[in-house]
Write a protein that holds these residues in place. Sequence first.
Motif, PDB file in Angstrom:
ATOM      1  N   ASP A  68       0.838  -1.205   0.000  1.00 30.08           N
ATOM      2  CA  ASP A  68       0.000   0.000   0.000  1.00 30.08           C
ATOM      3  C   ASP A  68       0.871   1.253   0.000  1.00 30.08           C
ATOM      4  OD1 ASP A  68      -2.273  -1.545   0.038  1.00 30.08           O
ATOM      5  OD2 ASP A  68      -2.730  -1.215   2.163  1.00 30.08           O
ATOM      6  N   LEU A  69       1.974   1.217   0.760  1.00 28.95           N
ATOM      7  CA  LEU A  69       2.894   2.357   0.786  1.00 28.95           C
ATOM      8  C   LEU A  69       3.510   2.593  -0.581  1.00 28.95           C
ATOM      9  CD1 LEU A  69       4.586   4.507   2.295  1.00 28.95           C
ATOM     10  CD2 LEU A  69       6.227   2.691   2.836  1.00 28.95           C
ATOM     11  N   LEU A  70       3.922   1.522  -1.279  1.00 29.15           N
ATOM     12  CA  LEU A  70       4.511   1.676  -2.610  1.00 29.15           C
ATOM     13  C   LEU A  70       3.522   2.328  -3.574  1.00 29.15           C
ATOM     14  CD1 LEU A  70       6.375  -1.758  -2.958  1.00 29.15           C
ATOM     15  CD2 LEU A  70       7.324   0.440  -2.263  1.00 29.15           C
ATOM     16  N   GLU A  71       2.283   1.887  -3.535  1.00 30.40           N
ATOM     17  CA  GLU A  71       1.267   2.496  -4.411  1.00 30.40           C
ATOM     18  C   GLU A  71       1.053   3.961  -4.045  1.00 30.40           C
ATOM     19  OE1 GLU A  71      -3.411   1.862  -5.792  1.00 30.40           O
ATOM     20  OE2 GLU A  71      -2.347   0.260  -4.713  1.00 30.40           O
ATOM     21  N   HIS A  72       1.096   4.275  -2.755  1.00 29.58           N
ATOM     22  CA  HIS A  72       0.944   5.654  -2.291  1.00 29.58           C
ATOM     23  C   HIS A  72       2.064   6.546  -2.831  1.00 29.58           C
ATOM     24  CE1 HIS A  72      -0.366   8.845   0.362  1.00 29.58           C
ATOM     25  NE2 HIS A  72       0.801   8.872   1.018  1.00 29.58           N
ATOM     26  N   LEU A  73       3.270   5.991  -2.992  1.00 32.61           N
ATOM     27  CA  LEU A  73       4.415   6.769  -3.458  1.00 32.61           C
ATOM     28  C   LEU A  73       4.468   6.884  -4.976  1.00 32.61           C
ATOM     29  CD1 LEU A  73       7.182   5.377  -1.059  1.00 32.61           C
ATOM     30  CD2 LEU A  73       5.900   7.520  -0.818  1.00 32.61           C
ATOM     31  N   ILE A  74       4.158   5.799  -5.674  1.00 36.01           N
ATOM     32  CA  ILE A  74       4.302   5.776  -7.136  1.00 36.01           C
ATOM     33  C   ILE A  74       3.009   6.180  -7.840  1.00 36.01           C
ATOM     34  CG2 ILE A  74       4.969   4.357  -9.111  1.00 36.01           C
ATOM     35  CD1 ILE A  74       7.213   4.910  -7.077  1.00 36.01           C
ATOM     36  N   GLY A  75       1.868   5.952  -7.212  1.00 33.03           N
ATOM     37  CA  GLY A  75       0.599   6.361  -7.802  1.00 33.03           C
ATOM     38  C   GLY A  75      -0.119   5.288  -8.579  1.00 33.03           C
ATOM     39  N   GLU A  76       0.459   4.084  -8.624  1.00 30.86           N
ATOM     40  CA  GLU A  76      -0.152   2.962  -9.330  1.00 30.86           C
ATOM     41  C   GLU A  76       0.121   1.683  -8.542  1.00 30.86           C
ATOM     42  OE1 GLU A  76       0.962   2.648 -13.436  1.00 30.86           O
ATOM     43  OE2 GLU A  76       0.980   4.828 -13.738  1.00 30.86           O
ATOM     44  N   PRO A  77      -0.731   0.644  -8.698  1.00 29.78           N
ATOM     45  CA  PRO A  77      -0.462  -0.642  -8.034  1.00 29.78           C
ATOM     46  C   PRO A  77       0.889  -1.194  -8.484  1.00 29.78           C
ATOM     47  CG  PRO A  77      -2.696  -0.584  -8.889  1.00 29.78           C
ATOM     48  CD  PRO A  77      -2.014   0.619  -9.446  1.00 29.78           C
ATOM     49  N   MET A  78       1.676  -1.662  -7.524  1.00 23.97           N
ATOM     50  CA  MET A  78       3.029  -2.132  -7.790  1.00 23.97           C
ATOM     51  C   MET A  78       3.097  -3.646  -7.630  1.00 23.97           C
ATOM     52  SD  MET A  78       4.661   0.687  -8.433  1.00 23.97           S
ATOM     53  CE  MET A  78       6.419   0.420  -8.147  1.00 23.97           C
ATOM     54  N   ALA A  79       3.901  -4.300  -8.473  1.00 30.29           N
ATOM     55  CA  ALA A  79       4.017  -5.761  -8.456  1.00 30.29           C
ATOM     56  C   ALA A  79       5.476  -6.170  -8.300  1.00 30.29           C
ATOM     57  CB  ALA A  79       3.436  -6.372  -9.727  1.00 30.29           C
ATOM     58  N   LEU A  80       5.713  -7.169  -7.472  1.00 27.90           N
ATOM     59  CA  LEU A  80       7.047  -7.704  -7.189  1.00 27.90           C
ATOM     60  C   LEU A  80       7.574  -8.500  -8.378  1.00 27.90           C
ATOM     61  CD1 LEU A  80       9.304  -8.506  -5.055  1.00 27.90           C
ATOM     62  CD2 LEU A  80       7.807 -10.438  -4.464  1.00 27.90           C
ATOM     63  N   HIS A  81       8.870  -8.344  -8.698  1.00 26.01           N
ATOM     64  CA  HIS A  81       9.439  -9.140  -9.790  1.00 26.01           C
ATOM     65  C   HIS A  81      10.905  -9.534  -9.577  1.00 26.01           C
ATOM     66  CE1 HIS A  81      11.533  -5.560 -11.408  1.00 26.01           C
ATOM     67  NE2 HIS A  81      10.420  -4.915 -11.167  1.00 26.01           N
ATOM     68  N   LEU A  82      11.519  -9.143  -8.447  1.00 26.75           N
ATOM     69  CA  LEU A  82      12.934  -9.470  -8.257  1.00 26.75           C
ATOM     70  C   LEU A  82      13.248  -9.498  -6.771  1.00 26.75           C
ATOM     71  CD1 LEU A  82      15.912  -9.759  -9.330  1.00 26.75           C
ATOM     72  CD2 LEU A  82      16.040  -7.267  -9.251  1.00 26.75           C
ATOM     73  N   ASN A  83      14.024 -10.510  -6.362  1.00 24.49           N
ATOM     74  CA  ASN A  83      14.559 -10.569  -4.996  1.00 24.49           C
ATOM     75  C   ASN A  83      16.068 -10.759  -5.033  1.00 24.49           C
ATOM     76  OD1 ASN A  83      11.748 -12.512  -4.176  1.00 24.49           O
ATOM     77  ND2 ASN A  83      12.120 -10.514  -3.276  1.00 24.49           N
ATOM     78  N   LEU A  84      16.777 -10.088  -4.131  1.00 24.50           N
ATOM     79  CA  LEU A  84      18.178 -10.371  -3.823  1.00 24.50           C
ATOM     80  C   LEU A  84      18.192 -10.834  -2.371  1.00 24.50           C
ATOM     81  CD1 LEU A  84      19.809  -7.210  -5.435  1.00 24.50           C
ATOM     82  CD2 LEU A  84      19.621  -9.489  -6.424  1.00 24.50           C
ATOM     83  N   THR A  85      18.581 -12.088  -2.151  1.00 22.95           N
ATOM     84  CA  THR A  85      18.348 -12.703  -0.847  1.00 22.95           C
ATOM     85  C   THR A  85      19.614 -12.971  -0.030  1.00 22.95           C
ATOM     86  OG1 THR A  85      18.335 -14.877  -1.922  1.00 22.95           O
ATOM     87  CG2 THR A  85      16.205 -13.794  -1.596  1.00 22.95           C
ATOM     88  N   GLY A  86      20.786 -12.665  -0.553  1.00 29.25           N
ATOM     89  CA  GLY A  86      22.015 -12.952   0.177  1.00 29.25           C
ATOM     90  C   GLY A  86      22.111 -12.159   1.471  1.00 29.25           C
ATOM     91  N   TRP A  87      22.738 -12.756   2.465  1.00 26.92           N
ATOM     92  CA  TRP A  87      22.959 -12.089   3.745  1.00 26.92           C
ATOM     93  C   TRP A  87      24.351 -11.481   3.807  1.00 26.92           C
ATOM     94  CZ3 TRP A  87      20.428 -15.590   8.093  1.00 26.92           C
ATOM     95  CH2 TRP A  87      19.044 -15.524   7.952  1.00 26.92           C
TER      96      TRP A  87
END
Length: 563
Positions: A359-378
């Motif tokens: 919800d915060l991402l949509e509030h900032l960008i103005g459109e519904p946002m969708a996940l497409h990439l993860n970087l998971t290393g610690w």
Amino acid sequence: MSDAGVSTAVSRAACPICGSVEVREARPTLEGERAVLCCRECEFVFILPRIEQDFTALPAEAYYDDWQMLDIGATAAVYAEVVIAARRAGLFAAAATTDSPERLSVLDVGCGAGHTLLHFRAHGWDVRGVDPWRAVTVAGSKYYRLPIDTARIEHAALPPQSQHVVLAIDMLQFVADPRAILEACRTVLKPGGLLYVTVPNYGASARERDGWNWAYFIPACYLNYFTAQALTRLARTAGFTKVEVARFGGPDGDDFLRLTAVSPLATTLTWADLSAEVPDNELPPLDRREIDERALSPEQRAWREDGHLVVRGLIPDHLIDRYCAVFRRLGTSRGYSSPTPYLDVTEIRDLCLYKPLTDLLEHLIGEPMALHLNLTGWISTERDWHQDDYLNPPEVNGHYAAVWMALDDIEADSGPFEFIPRSHRWPIIRQSKVLALLGRDNGDDPSWPWDSERLLTPFFDREVTERDVRIERFLGKKGDVLVWHSRLVHRGSPPRRQGAERRAIISHYSAAGRRRDMRDVRRHPGGGLYFALARAATTNGPAGATGVKRVVKRLLRVVARGR
């Protein structure tokens, strides 16, 4: 040295690394001893007076007491390490892509008789040494047929920008002005060339146990005592970039420090070469020139002004703990090999599609946002300065955001995320211009973002210097998130502590309706959207298990061939 002499020395001393005059005695000085001082600014320990051991007329037996017992093969490891570091720095590719492919060159500063150079010469490198110790340089020139100059590097007749690699193995501890030595090394390195340094580690476990009885505390000839932090600062002060320091050797694995660093690439690029105007109506609302700022929320105002937003404690502990339990089963801190592990790991979707976050991402960008990439290393990516926007299709035009999520408290020495506030307001770099400068017709080759760094990293380095900007780091606590703009200049800093973990997950999101290359959008139950992309060949295994085997085999071939 007398008490009065010590007091005078301390009052007049300046740190050889940072130049600070705020110094203190590191240990009491006895009559007739040299003073051991510590810089209050950078914690560098050094000896006063700065009188170097004179090697010029020293007999070879002073160190080479039995030439027949020398283990020349022991320096083969240096060659192997340099090859790996040179490949990471792009030296092999750069040498091969010139109109007339050139042999790689190496200069060994403080080379002695040149035993390390023998390995490089055997693998086809152009080699050269420099050392003021006449007795051993004469032996190396006569018996090994090596080109060695009997001189200090500051005074040697070496062509500037002539070397791909410069070595300084176990010699910086001897010199009165280590910064001048590294500056001379940078002068003879080609732009983008590699510096390789080793020194005893003043922060070693053995030094902590033995105190001033430490085997490498030799104030009669060792004038400098480096920790990883002091060595890093020295290299950066001398003008090097991409500085990395590792510990090695001894029973505790930390008796010595190994530094690699890169001489900055010269750049003549300008914003006109890289950027272009984008019509206001194609940008997200908060990026447009004309906007009613009175209607903005505090989050939107911070995003518009600074290009990032930190939200403390946004992610609940139970979501983090469930994901960390799954992650630990991998048995590696490098994370998942797939860039889209969210497709298979429910706990990642629960975490990265947590509804208050999306919800915060949509509030900032103005459109519904969708996940497409993860970087998971610690562990830190250690990727240098870059932006995300130009790596995406042009139609995205900033409708994009990334999130750095702290899964535990992040320590300053773990290689934290660094960024330049307000750099999202710099001119807009366009992918088409970057590809044209790289000589590429399109971005189909997935390696092009890394190739682009050889152009853009020195460009960003120059901008950082000329604009005199403030670099910030995100030292989040468990559950904190940093959301950053697609054009915010950022990097993964190198860790200052060997094996340091920074437990985090990084996620990238695009506006769901703007990715023509990603059509299948789905909703996570109770949460946000994600793109259902084609799965990579390896998803749940340790990062790059198959790829690592290929890389190891390739490096073994490189070490065997030297090219």
